[in-house]
Design a protein around this motif. Sequence first.
Motif, PDB file in Angstrom:
ATOM      1  N   CYS B  56     -35.781 -57.861 -49.824  1.00 12.42           N
ATOM      2  CA  CYS B  56     -35.130 -56.869 -48.978  1.00 12.42           C
ATOM      3  C   CYS B  56     -35.299 -57.278 -47.517  1.00 12.42           C
ATOM      4  O   CYS B  56     -36.417 -57.491 -47.047  1.00 12.42           O
ATOM      5  CB  CYS B  56     -35.747 -55.495 -49.220  1.00 12.42           C
ATOM      6  SG  CYS B  56     -35.084 -54.219 -48.140  1.00 12.42           S
ATOM      7  N   CYS B  59     -37.212 -53.975 -45.623  1.00 18.85           N
ATOM      8  CA  CYS B  59     -38.650 -53.703 -45.708  1.00 18.85           C
ATOM      9  C   CYS B  59     -39.465 -54.898 -46.192  1.00 18.85           C
ATOM     10  O   CYS B  59     -40.690 -54.832 -46.243  1.00 18.85           O
ATOM     11  CB  CYS B  59     -38.902 -52.501 -46.621  1.00 18.85           C
ATOM     12  SG  CYS B  59     -38.683 -52.848 -48.387  1.00 18.85           S
ATOM     13  N   CYS B  70     -32.672 -52.065 -52.957  1.00 16.53           N
ATOM     14  CA  CYS B  70     -34.118 -52.239 -52.918  1.00 16.53           C
ATOM     15  C   CYS B  70     -34.803 -51.027 -53.565  1.00 16.53           C
ATOM     16  O   CYS B  70     -34.492 -49.879 -53.230  1.00 16.53           O
ATOM     17  CB  CYS B  70     -34.578 -52.389 -51.473  1.00 16.53           C
ATOM     18  SG  CYS B  70     -36.386 -52.427 -51.288  1.00 16.53           S
ATOM     19  N   CYS B  73     -36.981 -49.142 -50.486  1.00 18.83           N
ATOM     20  CA  CYS B  73     -36.389 -48.441 -49.344  1.00 18.83           C
ATOM     21  C   CYS B  73     -34.920 -48.106 -49.546  1.00 18.83           C
ATOM     22  O   CYS B  73     -34.277 -47.565 -48.649  1.00 18.83           O
ATOM     23  CB  CYS B  73     -36.577 -49.256 -48.069  1.00 18.83           C
ATOM     24  SG  CYS B  73     -35.490 -50.687 -47.978  1.00 18.83           S
TER      25      CYS B  73
END
Lengths: 405, 160
Positions: B56, B59, B70, B73
Amino acid sequence: MGSSSVLKNATAIIGMGTKVVTNKDPRITSLQVQLHACHNAIKAAGIDKRQIGGVFTCRAPMGFTALQWNMRIVQELKIVPNLSTEITAHGAGVLATLSYAAMAVQAGVVDYAICCSGCTGPLWVDMIRVNASIESDLQFEAPYGVTTPALYAQWAQRYMYEFDVKPEELAIIAVENRKWALRHPDAAMKDKGEITVEDVLNSKMLASPIRMLDSSTWYRGGIGSAVVITRADKARPEQRPVYISGFGSATTHEWLTDRMHLSGVEPAMTPNLTTTGAKTAADYAYAMAGLTPKDIDIVETSVPFTFANMMALEDLGFCKKGEGKYFVRDGGISYEDGLPFNTNGGYLSFGQPPHGMHMAVEAIEQLRGQARGKQVKNPRRALTHFHGGPLATHAVMILSNEEGL
Amino acid sequence: MEATNNNSVESVQDMTWAEGVPLMAGQYMMGLAEPSPETKDYWQGVKEGRLFIKQCSGCGKHNHPRRIFCTACNSDALESVEAKGTGTVYTFSTVYRAPVPAFEKEIPYSVGVLELSEGIYLFSRIIPEKGKEVRIGAPVQLTFQETGPNGRLPAFQIVG
Ligand SMILES: [Zn+2]
């Protein structure tokens, strides 16, 4: 008993129909077997089929590809339902059809609903070959040569590792299930005699740690099942009503590897392969019914391997997590004097007709005092647990033969 | 489903919507197993002998190669990154009855879930050390091997 939901015992099963075919009968399709069950259920309920406002089906059965399975059933029944849909969640969806039907009649949207399922897949397709492709990730799991036992074995290996469970402890489940099957006229293993722990341990290894006798047997045929339900106040004594006391469902994944990426939510606050969605589904069902495992007289589960039965006993609350081995070893599910568990022989010895509602049928027959195998003495409440593989989706329903709260 | 048994891989390649990335599952599953847009990088990597997973860019969390959003997040800004190729055995099974004849000559073989060093789980073949059994917790190293009817696929060799 705690407080219960207004849904408790508010819905009654007022008609049940089945159709059993084996490989010795003329070969019929999954559509045929379900239609026989539907018509038998409508006849048993003693209602006009045009009174049925809700039709809830399982997903399209294996061996009979139809994109709109529910519409095929409706089309054949020649009725025009207000609510009709299929519940896609594998075997759990089969039982969950009753939950949707109960909510529909309780909301007053329909007066009568029919739920049906059933599959004659084993008469038409190679289940061993086909099933793994339905239960595995076709890009990331299946290309490695997985079978259905190999997928479930991932859970088994980890469960046995974490809780030090021995094969001989798991084998007891197969031994006890077989005893019930020997008394049931429709059981696949009814003529195969008793088995011992040694028989299980000496049976062919399919996918370690799972051996042949740790596994369900594909039913050589199929079973169609259907029930008609309505509000409890509309049920008549001659319909031999059985009441829905509580229900719950939980779907955690479709494919095994993805279950390991679930976290921060029950039953996977941390990633694990040791507690299934059966725990979550059972929590909902017990809460709705205001009951605890101590109030349950009979347990019927559709899980297809010995280890999964042990995990189910834990997840459904009959013993603590990790203590299933003691529960089973100390006679907890003894045929003679334990908790009546899989009273038709279960998937291991009754056999596994895909998409069958037959474990619920068994519970209903027991509660009506009409068991075709061994009748449990005066049962009041049965817990049924249906699941779809690999331990991905779960439905739990508590049934009772006693009206009211 | 079974009716696809007699088709050849080649005959349906042109019908996939993955821009020519070939089918990777067994013939008995054809039509269901095409690489999808989110897994094209993974399968391209397999062809080159490399293992790609997702990371990701929001994050930093690593994700399974088939993720679209993701899991930490909920961002869809996932990029393909090459995995270290190390991890441990989380669980496994040794298969003695093959699903289809194409796998029979490899029996017995072990399949299982690996916990990669990046913190994601991946299903794969697990190759034990010579004369030893697969065990939970064993450290593994990425390799590639011919697998059933599917050509060279990522596999993991137990090391030490
Ligand atoms: Zn993220």
